[in-house]
Scaffold this motif. Sequence first.
Motif, PDB file in Angstrom:
ATOM      1  N   GLN A 120       0.836  -1.210   0.000  1.00  0.00           N
ATOM      2  CA  GLN A 120       0.000   0.000   0.000  1.00  0.00           C
ATOM      3  C   GLN A 120       0.866   1.253   0.000  1.00  0.00           C
ATOM      4  OE1 GLN A 120      -2.687   0.133   3.304  1.00  0.00           O
ATOM      5  NE2 GLN A 120      -4.351  -0.853   2.215  1.00  0.00           N
ATOM      6  N   ALA A 121       1.892   1.241   0.864  1.00  0.00           N
ATOM      7  CA  ALA A 121       2.775   2.405   0.998  1.00  0.00           C
ATOM      8  C   ALA A 121       3.501   2.699  -0.316  1.00  0.00           C
ATOM      9  CB  ALA A 121       3.789   2.166   2.119  1.00  0.00           C
ATOM     10  N   ILE A 122       3.978   1.644  -0.975  1.00  0.00           N
ATOM     11  CA  ILE A 122       4.673   1.823  -2.251  1.00  0.00           C
ATOM     12  C   ILE A 122       3.701   2.341  -3.317  1.00  0.00           C
ATOM     13  CG2 ILE A 122       5.819   0.581  -4.144  1.00  0.00           C
ATOM     14  CD1 ILE A 122       7.046  -1.258  -1.987  1.00  0.00           C
ATOM     15  N   GLY A 123       2.501   1.788  -3.323  1.00  0.00           N
ATOM     16  CA  GLY A 123       1.487   2.224  -4.283  1.00  0.00           C
ATOM     17  C   GLY A 123       1.136   3.692  -4.126  1.00  0.00           C
ATOM     18  N   PHE A 124       0.945   4.124  -2.877  1.00  0.00           N
ATOM     19  CA  PHE A 124       0.633   5.532  -2.609  1.00  0.00           C
ATOM     20  C   PHE A 124       1.799   6.442  -2.986  1.00  0.00           C
ATOM     21  CE2 PHE A 124      -2.598   4.033   0.673  1.00  0.00           C
ATOM     22  CZ  PHE A 124      -3.683   4.396  -0.112  1.00  0.00           C
ATOM     23  N   SER A 125       3.015   5.965  -2.747  1.00  0.00           N
ATOM     24  CA  SER A 125       4.204   6.751  -3.088  1.00  0.00           C
ATOM     25  C   SER A 125       4.291   6.990  -4.584  1.00  0.00           C
ATOM     26  CB  SER A 125       5.477   6.041  -2.601  1.00  0.00           C
ATOM     27  OG  SER A 125       5.471   5.905  -1.198  1.00  0.00           O
ATOM     28  N   LEU A 126       3.987   5.953  -5.360  1.00  0.00           N
ATOM     29  CA  LEU A 126       4.011   6.080  -6.827  1.00  0.00           C
ATOM     30  C   LEU A 126       2.849   6.923  -7.336  1.00  0.00           C
ATOM     31  CD1 LEU A 126       5.016   2.438  -7.830  1.00  0.00           C
ATOM     32  CD2 LEU A 126       6.436   4.483  -7.978  1.00  0.00           C
ATOM     33  N   LEU A 127       1.743   6.901  -6.599  1.00  0.00           N
ATOM     34  CA  LEU A 127       0.563   7.661  -7.001  1.00  0.00           C
ATOM     35  C   LEU A 127       0.862   9.154  -7.085  1.00  0.00           C
ATOM     36  CD1 LEU A 127      -2.468   7.025  -7.597  1.00  0.00           C
ATOM     37  CD2 LEU A 127      -2.937   7.686  -5.227  1.00  0.00           C
ATOM     38  N   ILE A 128       1.691   9.643  -6.172  1.00  0.00           N
ATOM     39  CA  ILE A 128       2.076  11.056  -6.216  1.00  0.00           C
ATOM     40  C   ILE A 128       3.354  11.246  -7.031  1.00  0.00           C
ATOM     41  CG2 ILE A 128       3.422  11.010  -4.077  1.00  0.00           C
ATOM     42  CD1 ILE A 128       1.240  13.945  -4.705  1.00  0.00           C
ATOM     43  N   GLY A 129       4.228  10.227  -7.026  1.00  0.00           N
ATOM     44  CA  GLY A 129       5.523  10.335  -7.698  1.00  0.00           C
ATOM     45  C   GLY A 129       5.426  10.396  -9.213  1.00  0.00           C
ATOM     46  N   ILE A 130       4.551   9.606  -9.798  1.00  0.00           N
ATOM     47  CA  ILE A 130       4.448   9.539 -11.263  1.00  0.00           C
ATOM     48  C   ILE A 130       3.974  10.862 -11.869  1.00  0.00           C
ATOM     49  CG2 ILE A 130       3.209   8.433 -13.176  1.00  0.00           C
ATOM     50  CD1 ILE A 130       3.402   5.787 -11.571  1.00  0.00           C
ATOM     51  N   PRO A 131       2.864  11.461 -11.374  1.00  0.00           N
ATOM     52  CA  PRO A 131       2.447  12.758 -11.950  1.00  0.00           C
ATOM     53  C   PRO A 131       3.502  13.848 -11.787  1.00  0.00           C
ATOM     54  CG  PRO A 131       0.696  11.822 -10.605  1.00  0.00           C
ATOM     55  CD  PRO A 131       1.911  10.997 -10.366  1.00  0.00           C
ATOM     56  N   MET A 132       4.185  13.870 -10.636  1.00  0.00           N
ATOM     57  CA  MET A 132       5.213  14.887 -10.412  1.00  0.00           C
ATOM     58  C   MET A 132       6.387  14.696 -11.370  1.00  0.00           C
ATOM     59  SD  MET A 132       3.988  16.910  -8.192  1.00  0.00           S
ATOM     60  CE  MET A 132       5.341  17.898  -7.612  1.00  0.00           C
ATOM     61  N   THR A 133       6.753  13.446 -11.626  1.00  0.00           N
ATOM     62  CA  THR A 133       7.850  13.159 -12.552  1.00  0.00           C
ATOM     63  C   THR A 133       7.493  13.618 -13.971  1.00  0.00           C
ATOM     64  OG1 THR A 133       8.529  11.241 -11.227  1.00  0.00           O
ATOM     65  CG2 THR A 133       9.334  11.336 -13.497  1.00  0.00           C
ATOM     66  N   ILE A 134       6.254  13.355 -14.391  1.00  0.00           N
ATOM     67  CA  ILE A 134       5.791  13.804 -15.715  1.00  0.00           C
ATOM     68  C   ILE A 134       5.850  15.329 -15.811  1.00  0.00           C
ATOM     69  CG2 ILE A 134       3.788  13.917 -17.266  1.00  0.00           C
ATOM     70  CD1 ILE A 134       3.005  11.112 -16.151  1.00  0.00           C
ATOM     71  N   LEU A 135       5.413  16.013 -14.738  1.00  0.00           N
ATOM     72  CA  LEU A 135       5.438  17.474 -14.693  1.00  0.00           C
ATOM     73  C   LEU A 135       6.865  18.004 -14.832  1.00  0.00           C
ATOM     74  CD1 LEU A 135       3.984  20.236 -14.060  1.00  0.00           C
ATOM     75  CD2 LEU A 135       4.545  19.784 -11.667  1.00  0.00           C
ATOM     76  N   PHE A 136       7.794  17.392 -14.076  1.00  0.00           N
ATOM     77  CA  PHE A 136       9.188  17.844 -14.107  1.00  0.00           C
ATOM     78  C   PHE A 136       9.848  17.596 -15.465  1.00  0.00           C
ATOM     79  CE2 PHE A 136       9.302  16.829  -9.300  1.00  0.00           C
ATOM     80  CZ  PHE A 136       8.714  18.055  -9.005  1.00  0.00           C
ATOM     81  N   GLU A 137       9.396  16.557 -16.155  1.00  0.00           N
ATOM     82  CA  GLU A 137       9.963  16.240 -17.466  1.00  0.00           C
ATOM     83  C   GLU A 137       9.422  17.164 -18.558  1.00  0.00           C
ATOM     84  OE1 GLU A 137      12.247  14.065 -18.937  1.00  0.00           O
ATOM     85  OE2 GLU A 137      12.930  13.869 -16.866  1.00  0.00           O
ATOM     86  N   LEU A 138       8.116  17.403 -18.533  1.00  0.00           N
ATOM     87  CA  LEU A 138       7.484  18.147 -19.626  1.00  0.00           C
ATOM     88  C   LEU A 138       7.592  19.664 -19.482  1.00  0.00           C
ATOM     89  CD1 LEU A 138       4.233  16.024 -20.181  1.00  0.00           C
ATOM     90  CD2 LEU A 138       6.406  15.885 -21.411  1.00  0.00           C
ATOM     91  N   ILE A 139       7.367  20.174 -18.266  1.00  0.00           N
ATOM     92  CA  ILE A 139       7.418  21.639 -18.074  1.00  0.00           C
ATOM     93  C   ILE A 139       8.243  21.997 -16.821  1.00  0.00           C
ATOM     94  CG2 ILE A 139       5.393  22.420 -19.356  1.00  0.00           C
ATOM     95  CD1 ILE A 139       3.729  22.098 -16.784  1.00  0.00           C
ATOM     96  N   PRO A 140       9.541  21.674 -16.824  1.00  0.00           N
ATOM     97  CA  PRO A 140      10.372  21.975 -15.647  1.00  0.00           C
ATOM     98  C   PRO A 140      10.505  23.477 -15.390  1.00  0.00           C
ATOM     99  CG  PRO A 140      11.749  21.308 -17.502  1.00  0.00           C
ATOM    100  CD  PRO A 140      10.325  21.055 -17.900  1.00  0.00           C
ATOM    101  N   GLU A 141      10.424  24.270 -16.480  1.00  0.00           N
ATOM    102  CA  GLU A 141      10.555  25.728 -16.336  1.00  0.00           C
ATOM    103  C   GLU A 141       9.454  26.301 -15.426  1.00  0.00           C
ATOM    104  OE1 GLU A 141      11.939  24.519 -20.469  1.00  0.00           O
ATOM    105  OE2 GLU A 141      10.121  24.214 -19.252  1.00  0.00           O
TER     106      GLU A 141
END
Length: 425
Positions: free
Chosen positions: A306-327
């Motif tokens: 559960q803990a790993i799943g929740f961690s990825l739940l927030i981690g994946i969208p943030m990673t996409i954000l940092f990749e696409l629009i880091p500025e």
Amino acid sequence: MKSTIILLIGGGITKLLGMVIKIVMTRAIGTEGIGLYMLISPTFMLLIAIAQLGFPIAISTLVATEKKNNKNLVFSIIPIALLINTFLLVFVFLISQTLATHLLHEERVYLGILSMAFVLPFTSISSILRGYFFGKQRMIPHVVSNITEDLVRLVVLAIGIPYFLGFGLEYAVAFIILSNIFSECSSILVLFFFLPKHFKLSKQDFIPNKQNIKDIFSISLPATGSRLIGNIGAFFEPIILSFILLRIGYSNHFMVTEYGILNGYIMPILLMPSFFTTAISQALIPTISKAYSHGHFKYAKGKIKQAIGFSLLIGIPMTILFELIPEFALQFIYNTTEGVTYLRVLAPVFLIFYVQAPLTAALQAMGKAKEAMAGTLQGMILRTVLLLFLSTLHIGMYGLIIASSVNILYVTFHQYKYVKKYLNV
């Protein structure tokens, strides 16, 4: 789940306040000031790790077992913690000049290093009190104390930085360190307010019980090992970089500025989702500790997943954000786009890092802190060796970026391997 939700709400508020604090700091002292602060930040983190010595984790674990006199358990360790802090204070005074001038090659950080010694006792006491509330799975005191701490620090910095800048950048950096005294004091007062009413303190409560102290150290020393190893690696990081980069032709201005951008701008942004993983990990320790001690391996395994799943739940969208629009993130928080490339390179690696905290917490909760420490030690050695080699290749801060990425990948997969082993996943 209830504890995690409370911590997430509180973590979100404190992370928002932390972002405001970071904005106030960066816009007041600029990139050069942030560079100076980041040069001594690893030293500060190492000293805090030594000062706390894993007591919060140990107290949380022992309180969760419900087999101890909690009042004596919590308060009898405080005199020992203060004794450790006294030795640290003397040590900091002895090494501060050498560290600033000869190892970091930057005399302006001398006052900042001295300031750390006065902050340590306050961080130790507040962390011990937090350990009690975590063990009881009472998360509201922790959340309220954190929010109060950040609000106090924000007000103190907003008033104090402009004043001390008049004396010079080095004084402003030292004041930023000292501001932790005000914030930690406010946190201690809040935590005392939430203590049970039957905790009427007497001199007897501060007298160490031999068995309690033995039990605390049996957990705290291995548990703090992982954190200490990581902090030791971080401590040598600016020293190695300063020595090699200055030697092969980079200027001191490049070192201070780029190191400040990487560790003052990029790392805090990448670590923003960690409030989520930290909240999950903190809530996980007493739950897993109890389940594992009673042989409920399937339940413990489910909580970790559960803990790993929740961690990825927030981690994946943030990673996409940092990749696409880091500025966007850099401009919004720091009013700059310096370090965009650093952010894009590191974002995918930090997706793996977001699941490291729950795995390490699970090992510690199961009494396998030695295995967790071994992974951290091996990762730190690997990172340091790579940093020494890569820094000579004239690739600037990318030597540090590559070494840090390899460390994250190695440690995360090491912790996963041993969690899987002990729970027969």
